[in-house]
Design a protein around this motif. Structure first.
Motif, mmCIF file in Angstrom:
data_model
loop_
_atom_site.group_PDB
_atom_site.id
_atom_site.type_symbol
_atom_site.label_atom_id
_atom_site.label_comp_id
_atom_site.label_asym_id
_atom_site.label_seq_id
_atom_site.Cartn_x
_atom_site.Cartn_y
_atom_site.Cartn_z
ATOM 1 N N VAL A 145 -2.229 -7.794 -10.947
ATOM 2 C CA VAL A 145 -1.347 -7.693 -9.792
ATOM 3 C C VAL A 145 -0.492 -8.953 -9.799
ATOM 4 O O VAL A 145 -1.025 -10.060 -9.795
ATOM 5 C CB VAL A 145 -2.123 -7.594 -8.465
ATOM 6 C CG1 VAL A 145 -1.134 -7.499 -7.303
ATOM 7 C CG2 VAL A 145 -3.053 -6.408 -8.480
ATOM 8 N N PHE A 159 -9.417 3.321 -8.066
ATOM 9 C CA PHE A 159 -9.263 4.766 -8.157
ATOM 10 C C PHE A 159 -10.603 5.457 -8.383
ATOM 11 O O PHE A 159 -11.505 4.921 -9.035
ATOM 12 C CB PHE A 159 -8.328 5.135 -9.312
ATOM 13 C CG PHE A 159 -6.878 4.865 -9.014
ATOM 14 C CD1 PHE A 159 -6.335 3.605 -9.237
ATOM 15 C CD2 PHE A 159 -6.073 5.863 -8.503
ATOM 16 C CE1 PHE A 159 -5.001 3.351 -8.953
ATOM 17 C CE2 PHE A 159 -4.736 5.613 -8.232
ATOM 18 C CZ PHE A 159 -4.204 4.362 -8.449
ATOM 19 N N TYR A 163 -1.861 -0.969 -14.620
ATOM 20 C CA TYR A 163 -3.133 -0.272 -14.749
ATOM 21 C C TYR A 163 -3.263 0.267 -16.166
ATOM 22 O O TYR A 163 -2.275 0.632 -16.803
ATOM 23 C CB TYR A 163 -3.216 0.928 -13.785
ATOM 24 C CG TYR A 163 -3.382 0.560 -12.342
ATOM 25 C CD1 TYR A 163 -2.281 0.280 -11.547
ATOM 26 C CD2 TYR A 163 -4.647 0.501 -11.761
ATOM 27 C CE1 TYR A 163 -2.430 -0.060 -10.214
ATOM 28 C CE2 TYR A 163 -4.802 0.163 -10.419
ATOM 29 C CZ TYR A 163 -3.694 -0.108 -9.657
ATOM 30 O OH TYR A 163 -3.855 -0.443 -8.340
ATOM 31 N N SER A 212 -11.025 6.772 -14.658
ATOM 32 C CA SER A 212 -10.137 6.366 -13.568
ATOM 33 C C SER A 212 -9.183 5.289 -14.055
ATOM 34 O O SER A 212 -9.544 4.484 -14.913
ATOM 35 C CB SER A 212 -10.947 5.790 -12.410
ATOM 36 O OG SER A 212 -12.001 6.631 -12.047
ATOM 37 N N TYR A 265 -3.587 -7.076 -3.336
ATOM 38 C CA TYR A 265 -4.842 -6.638 -3.920
ATOM 39 C C TYR A 265 -4.664 -5.274 -4.574
ATOM 40 O O TYR A 265 -3.909 -4.438 -4.113
ATOM 41 C CB TYR A 265 -5.930 -6.564 -2.854
ATOM 42 C CG TYR A 265 -6.405 -7.924 -2.426
ATOM 43 C CD1 TYR A 265 -5.691 -8.668 -1.502
ATOM 44 C CD2 TYR A 265 -7.566 -8.477 -2.975
ATOM 45 C CE1 TYR A 265 -6.112 -9.928 -1.121
ATOM 46 C CE2 TYR A 265 -8.001 -9.734 -2.591
ATOM 47 C CZ TYR A 265 -7.261 -10.451 -1.670
ATOM 48 O OH TYR A 265 -7.686 -11.697 -1.307
ATOM 49 N N GLU A 266 -5.458 -5.070 -5.663
ATOM 50 C CA GLU A 266 -5.283 -3.823 -6.410
ATOM 51 C C GLU A 266 -5.912 -2.655 -5.674
ATOM 52 O O GLU A 266 -6.767 -2.827 -4.807
ATOM 53 C CB GLU A 266 -5.891 -3.933 -7.807
ATOM 54 C CG GLU A 266 -7.383 -4.167 -7.841
ATOM 55 C CD GLU A 266 -7.709 -5.632 -8.056
ATOM 56 O OE1 GLU A 266 -6.913 -6.492 -7.618
ATOM 57 O OE2 GLU A 266 -8.754 -5.914 -8.651
ATOM 58 N N GLN A 267 -5.479 -1.456 -6.067
ATOM 59 C CA GLN A 267 -6.112 -0.226 -5.609
ATOM 60 C C GLN A 267 -7.183 0.167 -6.619
ATOM 61 O O GLN A 267 -6.994 0.031 -7.824
ATOM 62 C CB GLN A 267 -5.076 0.897 -5.489
ATOM 63 C CG GLN A 267 -4.085 0.678 -4.365
ATOM 64 C CD GLN A 267 -3.148 1.852 -4.170
ATOM 65 O OE1 GLN A 267 -3.258 2.888 -4.819
ATOM 66 N NE2 GLN A 267 -2.207 1.696 -3.253
ATOM 67 N N TYR A 290 -5.735 6.513 -0.155
ATOM 68 C CA TYR A 290 -4.561 7.179 -0.715
ATOM 69 C C TYR A 290 -4.987 8.438 -1.483
ATOM 70 O O TYR A 290 -6.026 8.444 -2.137
ATOM 71 C CB TYR A 290 -3.833 6.258 -1.696
ATOM 72 C CG TYR A 290 -3.455 4.900 -1.140
ATOM 73 C CD1 TYR A 290 -4.390 3.878 -1.046
ATOM 74 C CD2 TYR A 290 -2.153 4.649 -0.704
ATOM 75 C CE1 TYR A 290 -4.044 2.633 -0.527
ATOM 76 C CE2 TYR A 290 -1.801 3.409 -0.194
ATOM 77 C CZ TYR A 290 -2.752 2.409 -0.108
ATOM 78 O OH TYR A 290 -2.411 1.180 0.400
ATOM 79 N N GLN A 321 -7.899 0.631 -1.107
ATOM 80 C CA GLN A 321 -7.403 -0.733 -1.216
ATOM 81 C C GLN A 321 -7.802 -1.501 0.037
ATOM 82 O O GLN A 321 -7.639 -1.012 1.157
ATOM 83 C CB GLN A 321 -5.877 -0.758 -1.366
ATOM 84 C CG GLN A 321 -5.309 -2.142 -1.585
ATOM 85 C CD GLN A 321 -4.358 -2.543 -0.490
ATOM 86 O OE1 GLN A 321 -3.936 -1.716 0.299
ATOM 87 N NE2 GLN A 321 -4.042 -3.804 -0.429
ATOM 88 N N HIS A 372 2.026 -3.959 -10.048
ATOM 89 C CA HIS A 372 0.675 -3.718 -10.545
ATOM 90 C C HIS A 372 0.744 -3.107 -11.943
ATOM 91 O O HIS A 372 1.619 -2.278 -12.220
ATOM 92 C CB HIS A 372 -0.057 -2.718 -9.642
ATOM 93 C CG HIS A 372 -0.308 -3.183 -8.250
ATOM 94 N ND1 HIS A 372 -1.569 -3.200 -7.690
ATOM 95 C CD2 HIS A 372 0.523 -3.651 -7.292
ATOM 96 C CE1 HIS A 372 -1.499 -3.644 -6.441
ATOM 97 N NE2 HIS A 372 -0.244 -3.924 -6.172
#
Lengths: 111, 113
Positions: free
Chosen positions: A49, B104, A36, A43, B100-102, B34, B94, A34
């Motif tokens: 991904v 936040f 980010y 955030s 699949y992405e998380q 998480y 998630q 991943h």
């Protein structure tokens, strides 16, 4: 303990420059990688991904490649803009629910 | 997409005091949840994760605990804070498969004095 390394730790570029940085991760038990973007006071935002060796993904001026056999991924930014300034995080997912993050690359784009 | 709410945004607590940070999720059901912490000069460290109500997995031995009383609620707690608990705490959610992405939340900056 999984080791996810990002380099460089920080990077200063001029507006309009293209840049790239690296994420190294274990080449065994790979499931996904991943990327980010984390801007100050916000955030972390998912960029990509990637799951397959040889994957290339693109979002606007940002793209990423993946080599699972040798355990690395590159993130590229073409024509950097000041709004690209952020910390870029990569995270390795093995065969479980967990992500292991690198420490990030802090990119500063000077106007 | 999912929306993650966290509060408070900042917190200053004395050593030995209790802690409760709350995270709630909108826009999905049955997520994996998480808790991460970023201490000064370090990367994001996974503290706890949960795949369902009442199911908590702890990643590192520490002074903290987590609970999941409802499907979209995740709570981080401590009975007595230590100086080393200072840091930036992020909740993530998630849904779907591992690819699949998380997503936040906005995070909580905790300073233990």
């Amino acid at each position: 303990i999984l080791n996810v390394e990002q380099s460089p730790q920080s990077l200063h570029v001029q507006e309009g420059d293209s840049t790239n940085f690296t994420c190294s991760f274990p080449s065994s038990n790979f499931y996904a990688l991943h990327w980010y973007r984390w801007e100050t006071a916000k955030s972390p935002e998912a960029l990509f991904v990637m799951t397959l060796n040889g994957d290339e993904k693109k979002k606007g001026r940002i793209s990423a490649t993946l080599n699972t056999k040798e355990g690395y991924s590159y993130l590229y930014i073409k024509g950097s803009q000041p709004e690209d300034s952020a910390t870029y995080l990569c995270a390795f997912r093995g065969s479980n629910y967990k992500l292991t993050f690198g420490k990030g690359t802090l990119l500063t784009v000077n106007p | 997409s999912q929306t993650i709410h966290q509060w408070p945004a900042t917190l200053v607590q004395p050593v030995g005091s209790p802690l409760s940070l709350e995270c709630t999720v909108e826009g999905t059901s049955n997520p994996n949840l998480y808790w991460y912490r970023q201490a000064a000069g370090r990367g994001l460290q996974l503290l706890f994760y949960s795949v369902g109500i009442g199911q908590i997995s702890s990643e590192v031995p520490q002074n903290l605990s987590a609970s999941r009383p409802q499907d979209r609620q995740f709570i981080l707690s401590s009975k007595k804070l230590l100086l080393s608990d200072s840091g930036f705490y992020l909740c993530a959610s998630q849904t779907g498969g591992f690819s699949y992405e998380q997503y936040f939340g906005p995070g909580t900056r905790l300073t233990v004095t």
